[in-house]
Design an enzyme around this catalytic site. Structure first.
Site, PDB file in Angstrom:
ATOM      1  N   HIS A 178       0.833  -1.197   0.000  1.00  0.00           N
ATOM      2  CA  HIS A 178       0.000   0.000   0.000  1.00  0.00           C
ATOM      3  C   HIS A 178       0.871   1.250   0.000  1.00  0.00           C
ATOM      4  O   HIS A 178       1.819   1.349   0.772  1.00  0.00           O
ATOM      5  CB  HIS A 178      -0.907  -0.025   1.227  1.00  0.00           C
ATOM      6  CG  HIS A 178      -1.798   1.159   1.328  1.00  0.00           C
ATOM      7  ND1 HIS A 178      -1.527   2.211   2.161  1.00  0.00           N
ATOM      8  CD2 HIS A 178      -2.945   1.457   0.688  1.00  0.00           C
ATOM      9  CE1 HIS A 178      -2.482   3.114   2.031  1.00  0.00           C
ATOM     10  NE2 HIS A 178      -3.363   2.675   1.145  1.00  0.00           N
TER      11      HIS A 178
ATOM     12  N   ASP B 187      -4.759   3.585  -4.885  1.00  0.00           N
ATOM     13  CA  ASP B 187      -4.894   4.055  -3.504  1.00  0.00           C
ATOM     14  C   ASP B 187      -6.151   4.907  -3.352  1.00  0.00           C
ATOM     15  O   ASP B 187      -6.337   5.889  -4.071  1.00  0.00           O
ATOM     16  CB  ASP B 187      -3.655   4.856  -3.118  1.00  0.00           C
ATOM     17  CG  ASP B 187      -3.491   5.043  -1.626  1.00  0.00           C
ATOM     18  OD1 ASP B 187      -4.506   4.981  -0.897  1.00  0.00           O
ATOM     19  OD2 ASP B 187      -2.355   5.259  -1.184  1.00  0.00           O
TER      20      ASP B 187
ATOM     21  N   TYR C 253      10.281  13.737 -11.827  1.00  0.00           N
ATOM     22  CA  TYR C 253      11.559  13.010 -11.771  1.00  0.00           C
ATOM     23  C   TYR C 253      11.942  12.692 -10.325  1.00  0.00           C
ATOM     24  O   TYR C 253      12.371  11.585 -10.020  1.00  0.00           O
ATOM     25  CB  TYR C 253      12.682  13.814 -12.418  1.00  0.00           C
ATOM     26  CG  TYR C 253      12.621  13.920 -13.922  1.00  0.00           C
ATOM     27  CD1 TYR C 253      12.126  12.884 -14.717  1.00  0.00           C
ATOM     28  CD2 TYR C 253      13.081  15.056 -14.566  1.00  0.00           C
ATOM     29  CE1 TYR C 253      12.085  12.992 -16.099  1.00  0.00           C
ATOM     30  CE2 TYR C 253      13.044  15.164 -15.947  1.00  0.00           C
ATOM     31  CZ  TYR C 253      12.553  14.131 -16.706  1.00  0.00           C
ATOM     32  OH  TYR C 253      12.520  14.236 -18.073  1.00  0.00           O
TER      33      TYR C 253
END
Length: 146
Positions: free
Chosen positions: A22, A66, A116
């Site tokens: 998770h 999620d 990034y």
């Protein structure tokens, strides 16, 4: 081969998806993304010859997003001044909507260099041959409830 598992999901990729917990994040990168340098602390999986949409669709068949964050899916924002169209984002919205009731509300944008930075902390990066520009997508894993 297994029943019900998209053939595009290799044994290596399935193993990584199972290992993730998770809130772990996964990047599916386009062909221009520096997957190897961004993935120094991540698992890098090559999916050469495939595009992001087909990989995304296959992953979301087995990967819960999620539910505890507003945007479990994030795209790399177009840099100011880049004259780039991103029709692939509409494809992503359609795919996400098939698997998450929030639809495109589950999708956010992250500035390129911040993307990034986030990618460097991802559990895994999937490197594709996607030719579309700004086609990188980051997924945050949720829990399996069944």
């Amino acid at each position: 081969m297994l029943k019900g598992i998209p053939q595009i999901l290799s044994p290596e990729l399935l193993k990584v998806l199972c290992e993730m917990g998770h809130s772990d994040r996964l990047v599916i990168s386009d062909g221009n993304f520096p997957a190897e340098s961004m993935g120094k602390d991540a698992i890098v999986i090559r999916c050469d010859g495939h595009g992001v949409p087909e990989i995304l669709d296959a992953i979301l068949k087995v990967f819960p997003l999620d539910t505890y964050v507003e945007n479990p899916v994030n795209l790399m924002e177009v840099m100011p001044g880049d004259d780039v169209e991103t029709p692939i984002w509409d494809t992503y919205k359609e795919i996400v909507a098939k698997y998450d009731s929030r639809g495109d509300k589950a999708i956010g944008n992250i500035e390129r260099f911040a993307f990034y930075d986030e990618a460097k902390t991802a559990y895994a990066i999937i490197a594709t041959s996607e030719k579309a520009l700004y086609a990188n997508i980051m997924l945050q894993k949720g829990v399996v409830v069944e």
